[in-house]
Every structure is written in C-alpha cells, then in structure tokens.
Design an enzyme around this catalytic site. Sequence first.
Site, PDB file in Angstrom:
ATOM      1  N   ASP A 474       0.771  -1.235   0.027  1.00 58.16           N
ATOM      2  CA  ASP A 474       0.079  -0.090   0.037  1.00 58.16           C
ATOM      3  C   ASP A 474       0.825   1.176   0.061  1.00 58.16           C
ATOM      4  OD1 ASP A 474      -2.274   1.485   0.183  1.00 58.16           O
ATOM      5  OD2 ASP A 474      -2.995   0.654   1.964  1.00 58.16           O
ATOM      6  N   ASP A 544     -10.781   2.117  -3.458  1.00 62.16           N
ATOM      7  CA  ASP A 544     -11.301   1.913  -2.018  1.00 62.16           C
ATOM      8  C   ASP A 544     -12.939   2.030  -2.005  1.00 62.16           C
ATOM      9  OD1 ASP A 544      -8.934   1.571  -0.619  1.00 62.16           O
ATOM     10  OD2 ASP A 544      -9.025   3.294   0.117  1.00 62.16           O
TER      11      ASP A 544
HETATM   12  C1  DGJ Z   1      -5.983   2.056   2.012  1.00 60.93           C
HETATM   13  C2  DGJ Z   1      -5.987   0.792   1.008  1.00 60.93           C
HETATM   14  O1  DGJ Z   1      -6.733   1.290  -0.144  1.00 60.93           O
HETATM   15  C3  DGJ Z   1      -7.163  -0.056   1.996  1.00 60.93           C
HETATM   16  O2  DGJ Z   1      -7.630  -1.188   1.113  1.00 60.93           O
HETATM   17  C4  DGJ Z   1      -6.515  -0.456   3.052  1.00 60.93           C
HETATM   18  O3  DGJ Z   1      -5.456  -1.197   3.003  1.00 60.93           O
HETATM   19  C5  DGJ Z   1      -6.049   0.733   4.068  1.00 60.93           C
HETATM   20  N1  DGJ Z   1      -5.156   1.771   3.124  1.00 60.93           N
HETATM   21  C6  DGJ Z   1      -5.430   0.257   5.181  1.00 60.93           C
HETATM   22  O4  DGJ Z   1      -4.955   1.388   5.992  1.00 60.93           O
END
Ligand code: DGJ
Length: 723
Positions: A474, A544
């Site tokens: 991430d 997301d």
């Molecule tokens: C952002 C990501 O897009 C989410 O799927 C998740 O992993 C969060 N970060 C966790 O902090």
Amino acid sequence: MGCAVIYVDEKQGRFHLQGRAYSYCLQLDEEGRLLNLHWGGRIPDADLSQLLSFYWEGASFDLRYGRLPLELPTPGAGYYGTGALSAVNPNGDSILCLQYKGYTLTAGKPTLPGLPASYVESPDEAQTLTLLLEDELLGLRVRLMYTVFANYDVLARSMAVENAGKAPLELTCMLSASVPLYGCDYDLLHLKGGWGRERAPQRVPLNQAISRVESRRGASGHEQNPFLAVLEKSATEFQGRVWGQTLVYSGSFLAEAAVNNFGHTRLSIGLHPDMCHWRLAPGESFQTPEALLVYSDQGLNGMSQAFHALIRQRVCRGYWRDRQRPVLINNWEGTYFDFTEEKLLAIAEKARDIGVELFVLDDGWFGKRNTDTCSLGDWVVNLDKLPGGIRGLSEKMHGLGLLFGLWFEPEMVSPDSDLYRAHPDWCLHAKDRVRTQARHQLILDLSRQDVQDYVIQAVASVLERDGVDYVKWDMNRNMTEPFSALLPAEGQLETQHRYMLGLYRVLETLTARFPKVLFESCSGGGGRFDCGLLYYMPQTWTSDDTDANERLQIQYGTSIVYPPAAMGAHVSAVPNHQTGRIASFQMRGNVALAGNFGFELDLTALPQQELDQAKEQVLAIKSLRDTLQKGVFTRLESPFEGNFAAWQFLSQDGEDLLFCAYQRLVQPNPLSHRIRLRGLEPEACYRTEDGQSYSGGRLMEVGLPIPLPKEDFSSYILRLHRT
Ligand code: DGJ
C-alpha cells in the site's frame, strides 16, 4: 516475426516500423533531421515516397524547422512547442540541434537499466530499432529506441541521453514519446478521477491549444492516469481510428495533445519536466521510462485490447502472471483495526467453507497500530493482537488450507514510530521547512540507498520467517517537500525520479527474492494504477470504493487501458461503507467477478443464505477463471452513458463466452433493451447452460434482451459455449 517487421532504407534515409496493424514511418530530411511521416494504419513498405510533401501544404510565417513533423522536437531553433528533450548547456543556453548519426537493428528487446518496461521471452518475439542522434557542439548523444512486437499491436518507445561532451549539462525535459499526427479533427480522451472515483473516461474536442494531463504528486495519482488518446470524432467503442499512449512509470508524469497553427496534433508523454531535472556529467547517461503506443482502427475496444494483451503478458511478469489468481478474503472492511487472532480465524474458517483460497490480513498487525496515527516503519508484530506472531497466524491459515497474505505500507513512516525516532532524516523533507503530514505519515526517502536497504530488509525478514504467500503493498499519501537530505542543492529536482528508481530497486530485489509471493499494489485504492507497478506486481487494488454501482464505472474506465486480470475487485458489506448504498449480494458478486475476485467483509456476520450465495459465486468464478483472466474483454455498454452497463469476456480459443449486463435503477414501463455481442463466429452455434442455442450471427446482429428484475442495481450473467 511474422507480419511485424522493421524496414530500413539506408539510401532514402527511411525507417518503416510495421506492426501487425500499424505503420510508423520515419524519414531523414536533407539536413539529417528525423521526421515522422505517418503513425496510423499499416501501409505497404513500397509506398512511402512523397509522404513528406503532405506536410508542406500552405504557406506560413513560421520557420521551416517548426513546421516539420519532428520525431524529436527540441527548443531553440524555431520549434515553439513542448520539446521532447531540452537541456541547459554549459554556456547557459538551451539550444539543441540533433543530427542523425546512424542506426542499429536487433532482434528482441533490451531491458531498460533500473526501470520497468515491456519485455520479450525470446529474440524472435520482437525487433528493436535504435537511432543515434547527436548535437556535435555539445557532445550530446540521443538514442531513440523503438520495439515492434510480433504478437502485440503495440509500439514501445524510449530514449537514452548521453553526455559525450566535456562539460556537465542539466537535462530539463526528457519525454518518452512525442509524435506528430496529421490533422486535428480529433477528440481527446483521458482518465480523470479522485479518491474513490478513479479513471473515469473524459472525452473532449481538441482545439488549437495544448491539452495536458499530469501528475506532480510523485505518484501516477488518482486524479489523472498516465494515459492519453486522440480519436476520430466519429470513433466509438467499436469502430474508428484511435491513437493511445501510456507510460511504464509510477511517478509524476505529463501527457499532452497539442494542436499547432498548421492544424496538426502532437501527442506526448513522459516524465513531468517540472518535477524532474537531471544533472548529466561527462560520460553519464539518462534513460527515460518507456512509452507504449497503440494505433487501432477498431475503436476504443480495439485500442484497449491491444494494451490488455501486452500488459497482461509482456509487462506483468513472474510466477503468477499466467497462473489462476486465488480467490481472496481481506479483513479491512470487515474489521478495520479492530481484530484479534480469534476473530480472524473465525472469518477464515467461513471463508475456507465457501471456497476462498487466500486470507489477507490488512493494516493494523504491527507496532501499536490500532489507529492510522502511528507505527508505520515498525514492521514488528503486535503480540497483543496476534499472540503467536505472524508465523503463528500463517501456520493456522495454512492449516485451514488457505494461503496467507499480509499488508505492508513500506514506503512510509509515522512520526510516532521507533523508526522515525531513530532516523528523523530518512523521510523526504526540506531543511528548516515544516514536514507536511498526510494521514499522520511521512514518506521515506527511497532515493537513498540506505533507506532502500532498510525497506528491503524489513519486508524480507517478515516474508522469510513468517510464511507469507501474498503481499498487499500500500501507499497512502502523495509527496510533499520532495527533497532529499543526501542530494546537493542543484540535484534536488532529481529527488522524485530517484525515489521511483529506488522503489523499483526495492521491488526488483523483493520480487526476485520471493518469486512465488503474489504482490498486489495499492495506493489509497487505485492511486497508482500504472504499468510501472504492474511490472512488479501483476494486480492492483482498483479503488477503495467497493460499492457495486460505483465499481461499474471505475472498472469500465480502468479497462480503457488495463486488463481485468490486473484489477482487484471485492464483494463488500451493505450498506456500503463508502456510499451507504444497498445492492444485492448477487449484483456485488457479478461486478466483482470482472476482476481479481475477492471478499472484503465479515463473513461471520453473513446470514446462511448469503453464505450459500457466496459459495456459489466462488464456484462459478473458479470454473470461469481462465476466461476471466486471459480472455478478450470487450466493453459493450457504458455506465457513463445510461442506466445500463455491459461487457463480455471471450476465451482465447473463442469457445467460452461470458456476457455480463447490469441495470442501475429500475424504470417503470422501460424501453426494450437489447445488447449485441461482439467478436463471435457468425455461423457457429453458442449454447447457454440451460440448453438454449443461438448462432453467433444472431447474438451479434440481433443481440440479447436483458431479463432484469424489478430491482435497483441488478445484474444478469450469461455463459455461452461454442458447440
Ligand atoms: C488504503 C487501502 O486502499 C485499503 O484497502 C486499506 O488497505 C487501507 N489503506 C489500510 O490502511
């Protein structure tokens, strides 16, 4: 090489890069300048003479140099647009006059030092032409590299710049491609967005102006994707001429379509010149990232299919490239930071029961991270949450017959972390300036080798010790103060690009050391969905926003460039956490199947009836996986244009077809609605699972009605097999 070949006519000074579906024709003029006479449909090699004269129509006030269809425009001698290459010379001016010096033609495709790029697996898959140009006064040498692939309708192009002179230079603009197109009666297409609404296609008319999309964020970004196309005004998803370009790079970029005063268009793409200057000492070279260029006369689907095929097979790499990707469950939306080992195992057991293959533990397993305010950089398990450590948990997951995956955000550091307390100068920052935080975090300075080595060691030690099969990589903020403590003042504008080179070194090292680990990239959802990262990690978390209705648009838009096999897509809970919307379980599954399918919800909270549906979905996905991952994807109806969305997957051998249609809002007394399928054999017979038969001709010409229920956000999936 079959029907893709590079012709060189030394006498005429002509280079004809002829792909399966395109021609790209370069010609030297009498003064040794390299001109681009045609990028478009394939033409016979014998018919290239006189092309140049087409550009000479009409008189002009402008200097001749600026009127030429230059392959590598440079400033200072009558070209007034965005140069593809510029430098500040030792004497302070920025004039560059490049003359052709020679060429080499080789089988295959060389790698680009330190950078991701498309590749071949054997020399007979491609031919590469390298053209050498030089400004003798400066001793500046440019190598333009072009690769034509035997099996892919994509042209790969990049540039290397060498200082063969005696004094240092500063490069101030180094684009990867800058191609003149005849005429300007086109529309421009780009992918705009923001967090939670990534990659929405936007089509606007071109004018005599510069249309640019860009990122200065040190990441390709949610806002614009490193992609830009121009298309004939009459072009649609299915027909018409389209010229598209994308960049194999994950940092700041610029993409431009500029129409000049002669009514011609120039398409460019590359590193953002405001965000990357580079000092070039005598003897040093600079390599640009690679641009991928596609011409198609089969409309936007034609362009997308060409990008998909190359990206899936010759940008993505490694063990997982062609393997069936595991159906996963991720605990993020199910638990967020609030989990215990017991809770995770309870979810995992349910997941195993419905056929899930991989359990992914997301954020919150390390340091004292129970909120997003701390601990990034301290990749040490939190034993309060996971008493057996990661190893203990992964063993239990393996014991359940599941693969085990783990979330990292390795490029970041929380000010509240042991790492930051020990190394406060390891983040990107500028002396005496505030260190701007986003999501309570700072960015590690990956332009530094010591920081790269730390990140490699921190991630590797967990992977080595703890039995991890999958990594979610991430990255949750963009750069501010993009400066480095180790670079001198005059080198600070190199920081962003050095960061990307550092990140690529880290990823190259880790993916080589752990070849069987499946890596998925992520950046606040889809904030870094680009070919640069796909080279290291064959899938990306698309957004997301997991709302099925929103995902129709996000996945549709993403597919303009990227194949479904690259897109993570999960079934999440309702009301949806991002929108509050409620869509049926079936709809959520049928949207998620058009990507790397997974779940992201607390399965222990699901009623049995939905667990049964989930089990059915997983079974169906598994039986369709080859077609979904490797088939030809065609967009049929756009969710940006109406109440419906539809697409199809056709297996590589043409035998299996999956048709997917979605309705957003129910309408009373609706108009009748049929959708035509594409790419079938008109005379062949296609049979549905319940024994209904249709000819390919009928499916393509008459189409299929969509029997959708009286329910908002509903879907219809039909599987057909050629008999
Ligand atoms: C952002 C990501 O897009 C989410 O799927 C998740 O992993 C969060 N970060 C966790 O902090």
